[in-house]
Design an enzyme around this catalytic site. Structure first.
Site, PDB file in Angstrom:
ATOM      1  N   TYR A 153       8.946  -5.725  -3.898  1.00 24.20           N
ATOM      2  CA  TYR A 153       7.590  -5.428  -3.393  1.00 24.20           C
ATOM      3  C   TYR A 153       6.664  -6.655  -3.463  1.00 24.20           C
ATOM      4  O   TYR A 153       6.144  -7.076  -2.419  1.00 24.20           O
ATOM      5  CB  TYR A 153       6.992  -4.207  -4.111  1.00 24.20           C
ATOM      6  N   LYS A 157       5.075  -8.830  -0.291  1.00 20.09           N
ATOM      7  CA  LYS A 157       3.627  -8.992  -0.061  1.00 20.09           C
ATOM      8  C   LYS A 157       3.262 -10.475  -0.021  1.00 20.09           C
ATOM      9  O   LYS A 157       2.420 -10.894   0.773  1.00 20.09           O
ATOM     10  CB  LYS A 157       2.822  -8.274  -1.156  1.00 20.09           C
TER      11      LYS A 157
HETATM   12  N1  LIG Z   1      -2.141   1.429  -3.797  1.00 23.99           N
HETATM   13  C1  LIG Z   1      -2.490   0.305  -4.409  1.00 23.99           C
HETATM   14  O1  LIG Z   1      -2.861   0.317  -5.612  1.00 23.99           O
HETATM   15  C2  LIG Z   1      -2.477  -0.985  -3.669  1.00 23.99           C
HETATM   16  C3  LIG Z   1      -2.064  -1.086  -2.351  1.00 23.99           C
HETATM   17  N2  LIG Z   1      -2.079  -2.309  -1.710  1.00 23.99           N
HETATM   18  C4  LIG Z   1      -1.678  -2.442  -0.305  1.00 23.99           C
HETATM   19  O2  LIG Z   1      -2.516  -1.637   0.483  1.00 23.99           O
HETATM   20  C5  LIG Z   1      -1.830  -1.166   1.626  1.00 23.99           C
HETATM   21  C6  LIG Z   1      -1.987   0.338   1.710  1.00 23.99           C
HETATM   22  O3  LIG Z   1      -1.419   0.904   0.544  1.00 23.99           O
HETATM   23  P1  LIG Z   1      -1.576   2.443   0.187  1.00 23.99           P
HETATM   24  O4  LIG Z   1      -2.615   3.037   1.052  1.00 23.99           O
HETATM   25  O5  LIG Z   1      -1.686   2.548  -1.274  1.00 23.99           O
HETATM   26  O6  LIG Z   1      -0.133   2.978   0.596  1.00 23.99           O
HETATM   27  P2  LIG Z   1       0.265   4.236   1.447  1.00 23.99           P
HETATM   28  O7  LIG Z   1       1.726   4.382   1.323  1.00 23.99           O
HETATM   29  O8  LIG Z   1      -0.578   5.404   1.107  1.00 23.99           O
HETATM   30  O9  LIG Z   1      -0.119   3.787   2.916  1.00 23.99           O
HETATM   31  C7  LIG Z   1       0.688   2.988   3.700  1.00 23.99           C
HETATM   32  C8  LIG Z   1       0.702   3.540   5.109  1.00 23.99           C
HETATM   33  O10 LIG Z   1       1.584   2.719   5.880  1.00 23.99           O
HETATM   34  C9  LIG Z   1       2.384   3.582   6.669  1.00 23.99           C
HETATM   35  N3  LIG Z   1       3.653   2.968   6.969  1.00 23.99           N
HETATM   36  C10 LIG Z   1       4.663   2.695   6.086  1.00 23.99           C
HETATM   37  N4  LIG Z   1       5.704   2.203   6.761  1.00 23.99           N
HETATM   38  C11 LIG Z   1       5.336   2.129   8.060  1.00 23.99           C
HETATM   39  C12 LIG Z   1       5.988   1.710   9.230  1.00 23.99           C
HETATM   40  N5  LIG Z   1       7.253   1.260   9.212  1.00 23.99           N
HETATM   41  N6  LIG Z   1       5.318   1.762  10.385  1.00 23.99           N
HETATM   42  C13 LIG Z   1       4.055   2.251  10.442  1.00 23.99           C
HETATM   43  N7  LIG Z   1       3.395   2.672   9.371  1.00 23.99           N
HETATM   44  C14 LIG Z   1       4.031   2.615   8.188  1.00 23.99           C
HETATM   45  C15 LIG Z   1       2.596   4.831   5.816  1.00 23.99           C
HETATM   46  O11 LIG Z   1       2.982   5.918   6.615  1.00 23.99           O
HETATM   47  C16 LIG Z   1       1.247   4.975   5.169  1.00 23.99           C
HETATM   48  O12 LIG Z   1       0.409   5.798   5.942  1.00 23.99           O
HETATM   49  C17 LIG Z   1      -0.373  -1.620   1.473  1.00 23.99           C
HETATM   50  O13 LIG Z   1      -0.168  -2.758   2.268  1.00 23.99           O
HETATM   51  C18 LIG Z   1      -0.266  -1.998  -0.006  1.00 23.99           C
HETATM   52  O14 LIG Z   1       0.678  -3.015  -0.188  1.00 23.99           O
HETATM   53  C19 LIG Z   1      -2.530  -3.419  -2.340  1.00 23.99           C
HETATM   54  C20 LIG Z   1      -2.940  -3.367  -3.623  1.00 23.99           C
HETATM   55  C21 LIG Z   1      -2.947  -2.161  -4.405  1.00 23.99           C
HETATM   56  C1  LIG Z   2       3.462   3.290 -12.742  1.00 29.12           C
HETATM   57  C2  LIG Z   2       2.757   2.291 -13.634  1.00 29.12           C
HETATM   58  C3  LIG Z   2       2.208   3.018 -14.871  1.00 29.12           C
HETATM   59  C4  LIG Z   2       3.277   3.712 -15.670  1.00 29.12           C
HETATM   60  C5  LIG Z   2       3.665   2.895 -16.875  1.00 29.12           C
HETATM   61  C6  LIG Z   2       4.379   3.698 -17.977  1.00 29.12           C
HETATM   62  C7  LIG Z   2       5.643   4.324 -17.445  1.00 29.12           C
HETATM   63  C8  LIG Z   2       4.686   2.775 -19.094  1.00 29.12           C
HETATM   64  O1  LIG Z   2       3.533   4.741 -18.433  1.00 29.12           O
HETATM   65  C9  LIG Z   2       1.598   1.588 -12.936  1.00 29.12           C
HETATM   66  C10 LIG Z   2       0.948   0.557 -13.857  1.00 29.12           C
HETATM   67  C11 LIG Z   2       0.394  -0.534 -12.962  1.00 29.12           C
HETATM   68  C12 LIG Z   2       0.590  -0.037 -11.570  1.00 29.12           C
HETATM   69  C13 LIG Z   2       0.638  -1.061 -10.414  1.00 29.12           C
HETATM   70  C14 LIG Z   2      -0.610  -1.915 -10.378  1.00 29.12           C
HETATM   71  O2  LIG Z   2      -1.773  -1.117 -10.290  1.00 29.12           O
HETATM   72  C15 LIG Z   2      -0.590  -2.914  -9.252  1.00 29.12           C
HETATM   73  C16 LIG Z   2      -0.102  -2.420  -7.948  1.00 29.12           C
HETATM   74  C17 LIG Z   2      -0.471  -3.069  -6.819  1.00 29.12           C
HETATM   75  C18 LIG Z   2       0.077  -2.768  -5.565  1.00 29.12           C
HETATM   76  O3  LIG Z   2      -0.095  -3.496  -4.593  1.00 29.12           O
HETATM   77  C19 LIG Z   2       0.935  -1.572  -5.406  1.00 29.12           C
HETATM   78  C20 LIG Z   2       0.913  -0.649  -6.574  1.00 29.12           C
HETATM   79  C21 LIG Z   2       0.963  -1.372  -7.916  1.00 29.12           C
HETATM   80  C22 LIG Z   2       2.297  -2.134  -8.012  1.00 29.12           C
HETATM   81  C23 LIG Z   2       0.803  -0.344  -9.064  1.00 29.12           C
HETATM   82  C24 LIG Z   2       2.045   0.590  -9.127  1.00 29.12           C
HETATM   83  C25 LIG Z   2       2.051   1.524 -10.351  1.00 29.12           C
HETATM   84  C26 LIG Z   2       1.902   0.753 -11.670  1.00 29.12           C
HETATM   85  C27 LIG Z   2       3.111  -0.118 -11.899  1.00 29.12           C
END
Ligand SMILES: NC(=O)C1=CN([C@@H]2O[C@H](COP(=O)(O)OP(=O)(O)OC[C@H]3O[C@@H](n4cnc5c(N)ncnc54)[C@H](O)[C@@H]3O)[C@@H](O)[C@H]2O)C=CC1
Ligand SMILES: C[C@H](CCCC(C)(C)O)[C@H]1CC[C@H]2[C@@H]3[C@H](O)CC4=CC(=O)CC[C@]4(C)[C@H]3CC[C@]12C
Length: 363
Positions: A153, A157
Site C-alpha cells: 500500500y 501511494k
Molecule cells: N482512509 C484513510 O485514513 C486515508 C486514505 N487516504 C487515501 O484517500 C483515498 C480515499 O480513501 P478512502 O475514502 O479512505 O477509501 P475508500 O475505499 O472508502 O474509497 C476509495 C474509493 O475508490 C473506489 N475504487 C477502488 N478501486 C477502484 C477502481 N479500480 N476503479 C474505480 N474506483 C475504485 C472505491 O470503490 C471507493 O469508492 C485513497 O486514495 C487513500 O489512499 C489517504 C490517507 C488516509
Molecule cells: C488497524 C490499525 C489499528 C489496529 C492496531 C492494533 C491491532 C494493534 O489494535 C490502524 C492504526 C493506524 C492506521 C493507519 C493509519 O491511520 C494511516 C493510514 C493511512 C492511509 O493512507 C490508509 C489507512 C492507514 C494505513 C491506517 C490503516 C489502519 C491503521 C493501521
C-alpha cells in the site's frame, strides 16, 4: 473564470462522498460533477435534483478508456479513487494496478482530453512510518525522514504520488500545461469511517470494553474527513490562480484534532457511545503482540487457498499503530489560505453522532 465541470474518480468512497458533498455545497461555480467509481452508492440519487448536473459513471480506473471517457470535458479532476488495503485482502499486484496504473490512467486521461488541473489524494504513508519504526514527530512537508517502504500500500501511494508530481507541466490537449498537486492526509476519521465502525462493534461484542494494545505515549496523526474534503475543494479552486506556487507541490492534510495514540483518539468518540478502554498500559507485552501479528500473517498465508483471513493485527498495522507519526505544518494555509472548516469540537460531535447512528441502525 466562469462555470466549471469537475470529475471525481473514487467519489463514492469514504473521503470521496465528503468531497462530492463539499463540492456541491461550497463551489458556486460548479455546473457539472462527474462521479466515477467501481461501486456507485444509492445516495447519489438524492444529488441529481439540485442545480449542478451530477453524472454517476460506474467504471474502473484500471481501464484507461473508461477513465478518459469520464474525464473528457472537465476543468479539474479530484482523484480520490484507491485501494486502501493494509490487511492483505487484495494482492500486491491488484493494489499496484489500482493505485499506480489507475493514477497513470487518470493523468493520461487529463493529458489526452485537455483537463488542466489534477488534485491527487496521496497519504502520510508516502512518508512513513518507515520500516525502521523511526518516529516522525510534529513534522512538516520539508522534515527530513528516511522514507523506506516494503508494504504494497505505501509503496503504491509513493509511486502514484511521484507520477502525479512529475506530470506537472505536461502539455494537455490544446497546449496548456497540466497543473498537479498531491494532498497527504494522516489517518482520516469521521462519518463513514469503516475501521471506527469495526472497533465499535468489536467493543460491543466484548461487553462494552476495548483493551489497550499500544502505549498511550505513541502519538498518531488524525484529521477530520470534512476538513480533508474542504482542503481538496480549496486546492481545486485555487490551482488555476496559483499554478506557479502550487503546481507540483505536496501538502499534508491537517486540522486541530489533538495528538493522541490511535486508541485514545478513537475513545474520544467511542467513550460517549458507551465503550471504555481497559488499561492505562498495554495489556499484552509488545513481544507477544509481535508474535501474534506474525502468527496472523502466517495463518493468512496458509489459509489463503481456502478462505480470506484478514484480521486488524498484522506486522504492518502493528508497526504503524506503534510508531509516532504526527504533522505540524501551515503550508496549506500559506499557499492557498486553508483554515479547517470544522473545529475539533464540531468534528468530534459529528463523528459521535454518526457512531451513535451506526448503533441504532444495527439494532
Ligand atoms: N482512509 C484513510 O485514513 C486515508 C486514505 N487516504 C487515501 O484517500 C483515498 C480515499 O480513501 P478512502 O475514502 O479512505 O477509501 P475508500 O475505499 O472508502 O474509497 C476509495 C474509493 O475508490 C473506489 N475504487 C477502488 N478501486 C477502484 C477502481 N479500480 N476503479 C474505480 N474506483 C475504485 C472505491 O470503490 C471507493 O469508492 C485513497 O486514495 C487513500 O489512499 C489517504 C490517507 C488516509
Ligand atoms: C488497524 C490499525 C489499528 C489496529 C492496531 C492494533 C491491532 C494493534 O489494535 C490502524 C492504526 C493506524 C492506521 C493507519 C493509519 O491511520 C494511516 C493510514 C493511512 C492511509 O493512507 C490508509 C489507512 C492507514 C494505513 C491506517 C490503516 C489502519 C491503521 C493501521
Amino acid at each position: 473564470m466562469g462555470q466549471v465541470a469537475a470529475g471525481n474518480p473514487g467519489g463514492c468512497g469514504f473521503l470521496g462522498e465528503h468531497v462530492v458533498r463539499m463540492l456541491l455545497q461550497r463551489e458556486p461555480r460548479l455546473c457539472e460533477l462527474r462521479i466515477f467509481d467501481l461501486h456507485l452508492g444509492p445516495w447519489l440519487d438524492e444529488l441529481k435534483t439540485g442545480p449542478v448536473r451530477v453524472t454517476a459513471i460506474q467504471g474502473d480506473v484500471t481501464q484507461a478508456h473508461e477513465v478518459a471517457a469520464a474525464v473528457a470535458g472537465t476543468h479539474v479532476v479530484i482523484h480520490t479513487a484507491g485501494l486502501v488495503d493494509v490487511f492483505g485482502k487484495a494482492s500486491p499486484e491488484t493494489i499496484h494496478e489500482v493505485n499506480v496504473q489507475g493514477t497513470q490512467n487518470v493523468i493520461e486521461a487529463c493529458v489526452q482530453t485537455g483537463t488542466q488541473f489534477l488534485v491527487y489524494t496521496s497519504s502520510m504513508e508516502v512518508v512513513g512510518p518507515n520500516v525502521k519504526g523511526h518516529p516522525f514527530y510534529r513534522g512538516n512537508e520539508d522534515t527530513p525522514y528516511e522514507a523506506v517502504h516494503r508494504h504494497p500500500y505505501p509503496c503504491s501511494k509513493a509511486l502514484a504520488e511521484r507520477l502525479v508530481l512529475e506530470a506537472n507541466g505536461r502539455k494537455v490537449r490544446g497546449g496548456l500545461p497540466l497543473v498537479t498537486c498531491a494532498l497527504r492526509p494522516t489517518g482520516i476519521y469521521g462519518e463513514g469511517h469503516q475501521i471506527m465502525r469495526d472497533f465499535y462493534h468489536q467493543g460491543l461484542r466484548l461487553g462494552g470494553r476495548l483493551f489497550r494494545a499500544i502505549p498511550a505515549s505513541v502519538e498518531h496523526g488524525r484529521v477530520y474527513v470534512g476538513n480533508v474534503a474542504w482542503m481538496h475543494v480549496l486546492v481545486a479552486r485555487e490551482l488555476e490562480q496559483r499554478a506557479a506556487l502550487m503546481g507540483g507541490q505536496v501538502y499534508f492534510c491537517y486540522d486541530k484534532s489533538p495528538y493522541k495514540s490511535y486508541e485514545d483518539f478513537n475513545m474520544e468518540f467511542l467513550r460517549p457511545c458507551g465503550l471504555r478502554l481497559v488499561g492505562t498500559r498495554p495489556l499484552l507485552p509488545y513481544w507477544l503482540l509481535v508474535f501474534l501479528a506474525a502468527l496472523n500473517a502466517l495463518l493468512q498465508w496458509l489459509l489463503r487457498p481456502l478462505l480470506l483471513y484478514a484480521p486488524l493485527l498484522n506486522p504492518y498495522t502493528l508497526a504503524v499503530a506503534n510508531t509516532t507519526f504526527t504533522v505540524s505544518t501551515n503550508k496549506a494555509q500559506r499557499h492557498f489560505g486553508y483554515e479547517p472548516l470544522f473545529s475539533w469540537e464540531d468534528s468530534r460531535t459529528r463523528t459521535i453522532r454518526w457512531v451513535q447512528g451506526v448503533e441504532s441502525s444495527s439494532q
